[in-house]
Design a protein around this motif. Structure first.
Motif, short mmCIF file in Angstrom:
data_model
loop_
_atom_site.label_atom_id
_atom_site.label_comp_id
_atom_site.label_asym_id
_atom_site.label_seq_id
_atom_site.Cartn_x
_atom_site.Cartn_y
_atom_site.Cartn_z
N GLN A 56 -43.58 23.20 -110.31
CA GLN A 56 -44.24 23.51 -109.04
C GLN A 56 -45.34 24.57 -109.24
OE1 GLN A 56 -40.94 22.48 -108.60
NE2 GLN A 56 -41.41 20.80 -107.22
N TYR A 59 -48.20 22.72 -110.67
CA TYR A 59 -48.87 21.88 -109.67
C TYR A 59 -49.78 22.75 -108.79
CZ TYR A 59 -45.46 18.07 -110.65
OH TYR A 59 -44.70 17.09 -111.24
N TYR A 89 -50.60 15.04 -109.48
CA TYR A 89 -51.17 16.38 -109.26
C TYR A 89 -52.12 16.85 -110.38
CZ TYR A 89 -47.24 15.90 -106.17
OH TYR A 89 -46.37 15.41 -105.24
N ARG A 457 -40.06 29.32 -102.41
CA ARG A 457 -41.16 29.99 -101.71
C ARG A 457 -41.26 31.44 -102.18
NH1 ARG A 457 -43.11 29.09 -96.19
NH2 ARG A 457 -41.42 27.64 -95.90
N TRP A 464 -47.49 29.50 -103.27
CA TRP A 464 -46.84 28.55 -102.37
C TRP A 464 -47.87 27.82 -101.50
CZ3 TRP A 464 -42.25 26.30 -101.80
CH2 TRP A 464 -41.94 25.70 -100.58
N GLU A 465 -48.88 28.59 -101.08
CA GLU A 465 -49.92 28.01 -100.20
C GLU A 465 -50.71 26.91 -100.91
OE1 GLU A 465 -49.80 28.88 -97.20
OE2 GLU A 465 -48.38 30.52 -97.59
N TRP A 466 -50.72 26.95 -102.23
CA TRP A 466 -51.50 25.98 -102.99
C TRP A 466 -50.71 24.72 -103.34
CZ3 TRP A 466 -56.53 25.59 -103.54
CH2 TRP A 466 -57.31 26.72 -103.32
N PRO A 468 -49.43 21.26 -103.47
CA PRO A 468 -49.88 20.03 -102.82
C PRO A 468 -48.76 19.45 -101.96
CG PRO A 468 -50.25 19.95 -105.20
CD PRO A 468 -49.43 21.16 -104.93
N GLN A 469 -49.17 18.75 -100.92
CA GLN A 469 -48.18 18.21 -100.01
C GLN A 469 -47.23 17.25 -100.71
OE1 GLN A 469 -50.00 16.54 -96.60
NE2 GLN A 469 -48.29 17.11 -95.28
N GLY A 470 -45.96 17.35 -100.40
CA GLY A 470 -44.98 16.40 -100.94
C GLY A 470 -44.46 16.73 -102.32
N CYS A 471 -44.98 17.79 -102.94
CA CYS A 471 -44.62 18.01 -104.34
C CYS A 471 -43.32 18.78 -104.52
CB CYS A 471 -45.75 18.66 -105.11
SG CYS A 471 -45.74 20.43 -105.02
N GLU A 473 -40.58 17.53 -103.37
CA GLU A 473 -39.65 16.41 -103.63
C GLU A 473 -40.16 15.60 -104.82
OE1 GLU A 473 -41.14 16.59 -100.49
OE2 GLU A 473 -39.48 17.57 -99.45
#
Ligand code: B12
Ligand code: SF4
Length: 501
Positions: A56, A59, A89, A457, A464-466, A468-471, A473
């Motif tokens: 993460q 990513y 990603y 988080r 955390w703000e960076w 990507p959506q869905g990553c 899971e």
């Protein structure tokens, strides 16, 4: 210590890129630097090496760099184990990597924002830049470990053994160039008063005599402290004598199981208590020659049932009081091992966020023979036994050398011993008190429990703000699906079968 555990390959990639005429900046994140990292401004291409527990993080860094136009490339254990996920990603995801692959990639590094490209060399490289070629990148990394500095070296790739859970079970053994190794060892004698070297070979000492001949040709007896991971089968008494003469100070053999994998512990078909006796004797013998030993075990293997395997490990801890027990919860790292296909086929792999896949913060395979709370009860009991004050005291007294005996105390009272008892206790509590938490562990829900999301988080801080959506899971069956698709493709390509498929 963390800088001492930095990987060799990112340094090697940096050296290869320079040899190819590129301007290179090298950043090593050891876990302590402030996030978001201090990265060079707008590099054309960024290579990121990551274990799965750093997925993460990687990513998020990739997203940050892509936003400014950089082409991003992922390599390392995560890329090897989860290429399908990583391709979402990164522009490129590399498996086995050699200099030709890097050259080809850098010849035309096109961004691939709609889906990364998975590339790999046909096999492990036949040569990897040695210490001198990597020194420019090793030195700043080791500056981050001011007390003890350990230089990473590599003498071989692959392994002749075939332990089904291991990433190297299907990678042929191959030694690297012994002359370069000798030259690197001489170089280090000129850099440090007493160098410390950690061998990153998957299984050190397979060609034992060739290795020792090379070390003895380059290094006066006991002038360098060496650390290595080796299997018990390679640690016979004559070998131990030679290792001691040559300065080996720490050895990390894998015992793994009391019922399986006898070939790597030289115990053949012997199982259970008899194996404990033989392994404990062997470990105690090793300790007469090598001061620091970490014996590694995997908890939750399918051959384990009831309390017996845990009681046997406790017995081992009593019989080999000087060895530090390293426990790993059974983990299926995506494509790491063919065995993982079976777990995925049986629907036993859980979608724990990658961030927790480091062999202890989560076990992503549902155990074959335990209910979760019972399993954690056993793990907690074993961890408590191994890091009780009595066991810590006996470990301290069994070792005479100053640094190793204190290192064991520090490891026991920090996150590895006491910390894990607390963490496992919290997981055990939630398993019985929180139905949703338990459903996730049982594979009945795919919703990641808050407990894990909050921790991630916290760890990622501003990154955390960076993300990507869905990553957060991932698909825990990606390997199985890709394997099925590959079989189908090879079937349709086979002459005569095209019509049938
Ligand atoms: C040596 C080693 C260590 C050493 C050194 C770690 C390090 N930083 O490299 C120590 C003992 C410190 C260690 C610790 C851990 N390890 Co370890 N370790 C290994 C081991 C035995 C060899 C890795 C190695 O260096 N091979 C030599 C290199 C040259 O080959 P390679 O790794 O196959 O890399 C090839 C490609 O992947 C690629 N590549 C690699 N890196 C990069 C980077 C870039 C940028 C690019 C482009 C390409 C690239 O090029 C290489 C040549 O083809 C492997 C098992 C194995 N046999 O591979 C486990 C392994 C990598 N470790 C593993 C684990 C889980 C851990 C720990 C979490 C264990 C723990 N509980 O503490 C920690 C995490 C450490 C960390 N930094 O995060 C797992 C990783 C699974 C995963 N997907 O994350 C492995 C695969 C073992 C397993 N369980 O199967 N480990
Ligand atoms: S001996 Fe070690 S490196 Fe070799 S296959 Fe078994 S676990 Fe992997």
């Amino acid at each position: 210590m963390n800088a001492n555990f930095a990987s060799i390959m990112p340094q090697a990639i940096a050296a290869w890129c320079e040899q190819l005429g590129h301007e290179v900046s090298f950043v090593c994140y050891t876990g302590f630097e402030k996030l978001p990292l201090d990265l060079p401004a707008k590099p054309d291409v960024a290579f990121i090496g990551a274990f799965t527990q750093a997925a993460q993080l990687a990513y998020a860094v990739s997203a940050m760099l892509r936003a400014q136009g950089t082409v991003t490339v992922l390599g390392g254990p995560h890329a090897r184990c989860y290429p399908e996920d990583a391709c979402r990603y990164f522009d490129y995801v590399l498996g086995f990597t050699d200099q030709d692959l890097i050259r080809d990639l850098l010849a035309d590094p096109q961004p691939r924002r709609t889906g990364g490209l998975h590339l790999q060399a046909a096999a492990q490289p036949t040569a990897v830049p040695g210490v001198q070629a990597r020194w420019k990148f090793i030195a700043p990394t080791l500056k981050k470990a001011p007390l003890i500095q350990i230089v990473p070296m590599l003498g071989s790739l692959g392994c002749p053994y075939t332990c089904a859970f291991c990433i190297d079970s299907s990678v042929p053994y191959q030694p690297l160039d012994f002359d370069e190794m000798k030259s690197d060892l001489r170089f280090l004698l000129g850099k440090f008063r007493r160098p410390r070297v950690a061998w990153h070979d998957p299984n050190f000492g397979v060609r034992f005599d060739d290795y020792m001949d090379a070390i003895e040709a380059a290094v006066p007896p006991d002038r360098i402290d060496f650390i290595a991971e080796s299997s018990l089968s390679l640690l016979s008494e004559p070998h131990l004598k030679r290792l001691q003469r040559n300065g080996f100070k720490a050895i990390l053999p894998g015992v793994e199981s009391w019922y399986d994998l006898g070939n790597k512990s030289r115990t053949g078909a012997t199982q259970g208590m008899e194996k404990v006796r033989r392994v404990a004797e062997h470990i105690n013998l090793i300790q007469r020659y090598i001061p620091y030993i970490q014996a590694n075990f995997v908890l939750g293997l399918d051959v384990d049932q009831g309390s017996e395997p845990f009681e046997l490990t406790k017995e081992f801890v009593n019989r080999s009081p000087g060895a530090f027990p390293g426990y790993s919860l059974l983990s299926a790292f995506g494509r790491a091992a063919p065995l993982n296909l079976d777990y995925q086929r049986d629907d036993r792999v859980l979608g724990f966020p990658f961030h927790f896949l480091n062999n202890n913060q989560a076990m992503n395979v549902r155990p074959a023979n335990y209910q979760w709370p019972d399993f954690y009860d056993h793990v907690i009991d074993l961890t408590r036994h191994s890091f009780s004050w009595r066991a810590i005291g006996r470990r301290f007294q069994s070792i005479k050398a100053r640094i190793p005996r204190w290192m064991n105390v520090v490891r026991a009272v920090s996150s590895e011993g006491f910390g894990r008892i607390k963490y496992y206790g919290e997981v055990r509590r939630q398993l019985v008190e929180d139905r949703k938490f338990r459903d996730f562990f049982e594979g009945e829900s795919e919703t990641i429990p808050r407990f894990y999301v909050d921790r991630m988080r916290r760890d990622l801080g501003p990154l955390w703000e960076w993300l990507p959506q869905g990553c957060v899971e991932h698909d825990p069956r990606a390997y199985l699906k890709a394997d099925g698709a590959a079989r189908l493709t090879s079937l349709t390509r086979a002459p005569g079968l095209a019509a049938a498929s």
